[in-house]
Scaffold this active site. Structure first.
Site, PDB file in Angstrom:
ATOM      1  CG  PHE A  86      -0.730  -0.027   2.492  1.00  0.00           C
ATOM      2  CD1 PHE A  86      -0.189   1.094   3.086  1.00  0.00           C
ATOM      3  CD2 PHE A  86      -0.989  -1.137   3.290  1.00  0.00           C
ATOM      4  CE1 PHE A  86       0.110   1.108   4.439  1.00  0.00           C
ATOM      5  CE2 PHE A  86      -0.692  -1.138   4.642  1.00  0.00           C
ATOM      6  CZ  PHE A  86      -0.130  -0.009   5.212  1.00  0.00           C
ATOM      7  CG  HIS A  87       3.946   2.711   2.312  1.00  0.00           C
ATOM      8  ND1 HIS A  87       3.529   1.807   3.251  1.00  0.00           N
ATOM      9  CD2 HIS A  87       3.959   3.919   2.941  1.00  0.00           C
ATOM     10  CE1 HIS A  87       3.318   2.443   4.414  1.00  0.00           C
ATOM     11  NE2 HIS A  87       3.573   3.727   4.238  1.00  0.00           N
TER      12      HIS A  87
ATOM     13  NE  ARG B 117      -0.592  -4.296   8.091  1.00  0.00           N
ATOM     14  CZ  ARG B 117      -1.734  -3.958   7.464  1.00  0.00           C
ATOM     15  NH1 ARG B 117      -2.420  -4.864   6.765  1.00  0.00           N
ATOM     16  NH2 ARG B 117      -2.191  -2.734   7.505  1.00  0.00           N
TER      17      ARG B 117
HETATM   18 FE1  HAS Z   1      -4.615  -3.226  -2.278  1.00  0.00          FE
HETATM   19  C1  HAS Z   1      -4.387  -4.516   0.890  1.00  0.00           C
HETATM   20  C2  HAS Z   1      -5.540  -6.276  -3.505  1.00  0.00           C
HETATM   21  C3  HAS Z   1      -4.973  -1.890  -5.461  1.00  0.00           C
HETATM   22  C4  HAS Z   1      -4.429  -0.055  -0.964  1.00  0.00           C
HETATM   23  N1  HAS Z   1      -4.414  -2.432  -0.416  1.00  0.00           N
HETATM   24  C5  HAS Z   1      -4.313  -3.143   0.764  1.00  0.00           C
HETATM   25  C6  HAS Z   1      -4.160  -2.225   1.861  1.00  0.00           C
HETATM   26  C7  HAS Z   1      -4.204  -0.956   1.331  1.00  0.00           C
HETATM   27  C8  HAS Z   1      -4.362  -1.109  -0.092  1.00  0.00           C
HETATM   28  C9  HAS Z   1      -4.127   0.355   2.085  1.00  0.00           C
HETATM   29  O1  HAS Z   1      -6.649  -8.879  -2.381  1.00  0.00           O
HETATM   30  C10 HAS Z   1      -3.962  -2.611   3.321  1.00  0.00           C
HETATM   31  C11 HAS Z   1      -5.197  -2.453   4.147  1.00  0.00           C
HETATM   32  C12 HAS Z   1      -4.889  -2.810   5.566  1.00  0.00           C
HETATM   33  O2  HAS Z   1      -4.498  -1.931   6.319  1.00  0.00           O
HETATM   34  O3  HAS Z   1      -4.979  -4.010   5.887  1.00  0.00           O
HETATM   35  N2  HAS Z   1      -5.104  -3.968  -4.148  1.00  0.00           N
HETATM   36  C13 HAS Z   1      -5.406  -5.246  -4.423  1.00  0.00           C
HETATM   37  C14 HAS Z   1      -5.631  -5.387  -5.858  1.00  0.00           C
HETATM   38  C15 HAS Z   1      -5.457  -4.137  -6.395  1.00  0.00           C
HETATM   39  C16 HAS Z   1      -5.150  -3.248  -5.317  1.00  0.00           C
HETATM   40  C17 HAS Z   1      -5.983  -6.636  -6.589  1.00  0.00           C
HETATM   41  N3  HAS Z   1      -4.680  -1.345  -3.064  1.00  0.00           N
HETATM   42  C18 HAS Z   1      -4.866  -1.018  -4.387  1.00  0.00           C
HETATM   43  C19 HAS Z   1      -4.906   0.409  -4.524  1.00  0.00           C
HETATM   44  C20 HAS Z   1      -4.766   0.926  -3.246  1.00  0.00           C
HETATM   45  C21 HAS Z   1      -4.618  -0.194  -2.354  1.00  0.00           C
HETATM   46  C22 HAS Z   1      -5.102   1.124  -5.822  1.00  0.00           C
HETATM   47  C23 HAS Z   1      -4.731   2.346  -2.780  1.00  0.00           C
HETATM   48  C24 HAS Z   1      -4.825   3.398  -3.530  1.00  0.00           C
HETATM   49  N4  HAS Z   1      -4.868  -5.039  -1.475  1.00  0.00           N
HETATM   50  C25 HAS Z   1      -5.332  -6.141  -2.128  1.00  0.00           C
HETATM   51  C26 HAS Z   1      -5.564  -7.225  -1.166  1.00  0.00           C
HETATM   52  C27 HAS Z   1      -5.236  -6.721   0.087  1.00  0.00           C
HETATM   53  C28 HAS Z   1      -4.812  -5.355  -0.145  1.00  0.00           C
HETATM   54  C29 HAS Z   1      -6.052  -8.578  -1.428  1.00  0.00           C
HETATM   55  C30 HAS Z   1      -5.314  -7.445   1.432  1.00  0.00           C
HETATM   56  C31 HAS Z   1      -3.987  -7.998   1.800  1.00  0.00           C
HETATM   57  C32 HAS Z   1      -4.005  -8.581   3.163  1.00  0.00           C
HETATM   58  O4  HAS Z   1      -3.821  -9.815   3.266  1.00  0.00           O
HETATM   59  O5  HAS Z   1      -4.187  -7.868   4.168  1.00  0.00           O
HETATM   60  C33 HAS Z   1      -5.640  -3.776  -7.866  1.00  0.00           C
HETATM   61  O6  HAS Z   1      -6.584  -2.755  -7.985  1.00  0.00           O
HETATM   62  C34 HAS Z   1      -4.358  -3.395  -8.537  1.00  0.00           C
HETATM   63  C35 HAS Z   1      -4.565  -3.182 -10.018  1.00  0.00           C
HETATM   64  C36 HAS Z   1      -3.383  -2.486 -10.661  1.00  0.00           C
HETATM   65  C37 HAS Z   1      -2.808  -2.837 -11.807  1.00  0.00           C
HETATM   66  C38 HAS Z   1      -1.647  -2.020 -12.323  1.00  0.00           C
HETATM   67  C39 HAS Z   1      -1.986  -1.285 -13.602  1.00  0.00           C
HETATM   68  C40 HAS Z   1      -0.865  -0.368 -13.943  1.00  0.00           C
HETATM   69  C41 HAS Z   1      -0.988   0.935 -14.240  1.00  0.00           C
HETATM   70  C42 HAS Z   1       0.255   1.740 -14.471  1.00  0.00           C
HETATM   71  C43 HAS Z   1       0.313   2.424 -15.807  1.00  0.00           C
HETATM   72  C44 HAS Z   1       1.634   3.087 -16.007  1.00  0.00           C
HETATM   73  C45 HAS Z   1       1.810   4.417 -16.214  1.00  0.00           C
HETATM   74  C46 HAS Z   1       3.184   4.987 -16.268  1.00  0.00           C
HETATM   75  C47 HAS Z   1       0.698   5.373 -16.346  1.00  0.00           C
HETATM   76  C48 HAS Z   1      -3.249  -4.008 -12.581  1.00  0.00           C
HETATM   77  C49 HAS Z   1      -2.316   1.603 -14.327  1.00  0.00           C
HETATM   78  C50 HAS Z   1       3.894   4.605 -17.507  1.00  0.00           C
HETATM   79  C51 HAS Z   1       5.216   5.269 -17.479  1.00  0.00           C
HETATM   80  C52 HAS Z   1       6.062   5.237 -18.495  1.00  0.00           C
HETATM   81  C53 HAS Z   1       7.377   5.897 -18.367  1.00  0.00           C
HETATM   82  C54 HAS Z   1       5.753   4.560 -19.771  1.00  0.00           C
END
Ligand code: HAS
Ligand code: CU
Length: 595
Positions: A381-382, A443
């Site tokens: 999450f960082h 954690r």
């Molecule tokens: Fe998460 C735990 C699953 C996204 C925040 N997440 C957390 C916690 C936080 C958090 C705060 O399934 C901890 C909560 C706590 O205190 O216990 N998370 C996911 C999944 C995604 C995901 C599947 N999380 C986020 C985002 C957050 C966030 C967004 C905050 C803003 N997360 C989990 C799960 C946990 C979890 C479990 C529980 C774990 C546990 O056991 O406690 C997905 O939405 C991620 C999808 C992202 C992608 C990446 C796409 C890439 C992109 C980049 C494009 C590049 C560019 C730059 C623009 C598939 C869009 C190009 C540059 C050039 C130079 C060309």
């Protein structure tokens, strides 16, 4: 004379400026607590008592992910609606009213958190930003949260008012993309906050006031995560909005596809909430089947982010080629890397790609058992909220602050160093956090080493991991100092008339190419609610059935397991039919987009 936001919307610019400055105060406080706990946990420098660690951690979490992010994003949303509808808010007093609600709520919640650090005031709220039972905080904390959330609801009403008024005057026009993004995000937020509102008003607040003796901890956890997953998209969607509507402009080009952006936001609205149980894979008391459904939904929820990665990078490439870039990868060099606004946002996106991978690992039910409650999750999450969101917000501030103050940015080179330092600091910190999590470092504890226990590492050592985490933390703190120096320097500068015009990127494929159904917000809201009912009604019923509405000593609701089993059967049947028709529908909509 310039045509900046402050010239077009002087009254609104004041509101947005106030919101941004408030968010920066929270960022500063959160930063102070962040470095304290980094150095404490890694045992490099300690001056707080470990018993106070949870107060520090709560302050860090709440100020960063609730106050900083949300104050900033409501400012961005106000800018987005007014700019894209080209319309002042309906009543500026109404706007200030929700700003006041949010601010009073924040102060109320902050008092018991901070009071927890001294013995002289008998108050505390060391409940972490996830504030579910059995941890209990002072009632003022919960009351403050209520006011804060109500403030965001009223803010949403303000933007809906603007849109309704605009629609009357423009009955056939498509919703401008930034406003569309604000409205879909807010509908998602209204649905999501129902969970936390129920948890606070029905259980946690009465419990902290002593009106009820006990609560059912699993129920408050589940209601929290009902909100706790979608809240992460409440932070992310404004950052995505910036990547869609601003980054192409800073890259020197246009948004690749407006329809794809709309599809992405609709998918977030539909899928952000029925996934919260992926934070509870290890909770006993929720059956595996429900967890499996949450996992499946989570995997579908990757889609809008993958669409975003494609669309945003395509837009950047378009910009780079407009600037003379060539080759398969050579175009990357033609991007304006010396512009801190662009560089910060692009680096944030780059690290978010890594964050997506660790998110996928978290989301897999079986692999989650390895990483849950370990430092891995903190690394995850960082990279997400701490980089994709926070770094995007800081970088785009270098464009916004001049727009809302009418003053030139104090120092662009310092700004560039700041965003690069954040990138490097986070790379050190989160990489080693992920590694530490894999060897089982927990954690949420001040004493990760425990007494007389050594973690074994595959490569390196625990000392080396700690050193990298601390180094990362120090670089991040330096980066924050540079950020505030720039903001303060800008605030005290003098008015300039050579600011860039307010505005956002045009699209290569515009809203006319998007099927009309995408703008049918009522339809998407209805489907989103149905999905939430499918995902949550049975788990909630069975939690209450087993554990009691208010805990074990109070008779459960008159729900028997047979009726739950029957309902499960009925729901499964309806769900299969609904999924099939939704699939057909999505296919039609998507083929519309592609044609
Ligand atoms: Fe998460 C735990 C699953 C996204 C925040 N997440 C957390 C916690 C936080 C958090 C705060 O399934 C901890 C909560 C706590 O205190 O216990 N998370 C996911 C999944 C995604 C995901 C599947 N999380 C986020 C985002 C957050 C966030 C967004 C905050 C803003 N997360 C989990 C799960 C946990 C979890 C479990 C529980 C774990 C546990 O056991 O406690 C997905 O939405 C991620 C999808 C992202 C992608 C990446 C796409 C890439 C992109 C980049 C494009 C590049 C560019 C730059 C623009 C598939 C869009 C190009 C540059 C050039 C130079 C060309
Ligand atoms: Cu989640």
């Amino acid at each position: 004379m310039s045509n900046a936001y402050i010239d077009q919307f002087p009254a609104e610019a004041k509101v947005v400026k106030a919101l941004f400055y408030s968010s920066f105060v929270a960022l500063a406080l959160g930063g102070v607590f962040g470095i304290i706990q980094t150095l404490h946990r890694t045992d490099i420098y300690r001056f707080i008592d470990s018993a106070n660690y949870y107060s520090v951690l709560t302050a860090h979490g709440v100020f960063m992910v609730i106050t900083f992010t949300i104050f900033f994003l409501v400012g961005v949303f106000t800018w987005a609606v007014t700019t894209s509808l080209d319309r002042e808010v309906e009543d500026i007093r109404f706007t200030w009213a929700w700003v006041a609600l949010m601010s009073i709520g924040t102060v109320m919640a902050a008092v018991p958190i901070l009071a927890g650090l001294t013995d002289s005031i008998d108050m505390s709220a060391a409940v972490l930003f996830t504030f579910y039972a059995p941890l209990q905080g002072h009632p003022l904390f919960y009351l403050g949260l209520v006011l804060f959330v109500v403030g965001t609801w009223v803010a949403g009403a303000d933007w809906f008012r603007s849109w309704w008024a605009w629609k009357k005057e423009n009955p056939d026009a498509r919703i401008p993309l930034p406003t569309f993004m604000v409205l879909t995000t807010m509908i998602m937020w209204y649905i999501a906050t129902m969970g936390v509102a129920t948890s606070i008003l029905v259980f946690l607040l009465p419990w902290s006031l002593g009106w009820i003796e006990t609560v059912n901890p699993l129920l408050t956890r589940t209601l929290f995560w009902f909100f706790g997953h979608p809240v992460v998209y409440f932070w992310l969607m404004p950052a995505y909005m910036m990547w869609y509507v601003m980054l192409p402009k800073f890259s020197g080009g246009k948004l690749f596809s407006d329809p794809l952006a709309r599809v992405g936001f609709v998918l977030f609205l539909l899928l952000s909430t029925p996934v919260g149980i992926h934070h509870q894979y290890l909770d006993p008391g929720i059956s595996e089947g429900f967890k499996f459904i949450a996992m499946t939904n989570t995997m579908f929820l990757l889609l809008p982010s993958l669409l975003t990665a494609f669309t945003v990078v395509a837009s950047m490439e378009h910009g780079a080629r407009q600037r003379g870039g060539t080759g398969y990868f050579g175009w990357l060099k033609a991007l304006p890397w010396r512009d801190p606004v662009f560089a910060g946002m692009a680096l944030a996106g780059l690290l978010f790609a890594a964050a997506g991978f660790s998110g996928m690992v978290n989301a897999g039910m079986n692999i989650n058992y390895l990483v849950h409650n370990s430092l891995w999750v903190v690394g995850h999450f960082h990279l997400t909220v701490g980089t994709a969101v926070a770094l995007t917000f800081m970088a785009v501030s270098y464009w916004f602050i001049p727009q809302v103050t009418g003053k030139e940015l104090w120092n662009r080179s310092v700004a560039l160093v700041q965003v690069v330092l954040w990138f490097i600091g986070m790379t050190f910190m989160t990489n080693s956090m992920h590694r530490a999590g894999l060897i089982g470092m927990p954690r949420r504890t001040a004493e990760p080493q425990y007494e007389g226990f050594e973690f074994e590492t595959a490569v390196g050592s625990v000392g080396e991991l700690d050193a990298q985490i601390a180094l990362g933390g120090v670089l991040l703190t330096l980066s924050l100092v540079l950020f505030f120096a720039n903001i303060i320097g800008t605030a005290f500068g003098s008015r300039s008339d050579t600011l860039p015009d307010n505005g956002y990127a045009e699209a290569l494929s515009g809203s006319d190419d998007a099927p009309r159904v995408l703008d049918n917000l009522k339809l998407w809201t209805a489907i989103a609610i149905v999905l939430v009912i499918f995902a949550y009604s049975l788990p909630l019923l069975s939690i209450v059935d087993r554990g009691g509405l208010f805990g074990p000593d109070i008779p459960p609701l008159p729900v028997s397991l047979e009726s739950v089993t029957f309902l499960a059967f009925a729901v499964e049947h309806v769900a299969t039919v609904a999924l099939e028709s939704a699939g057909n529908f999505a296919q039609t909509a998507l083929s519309g987009v592609i044609n």
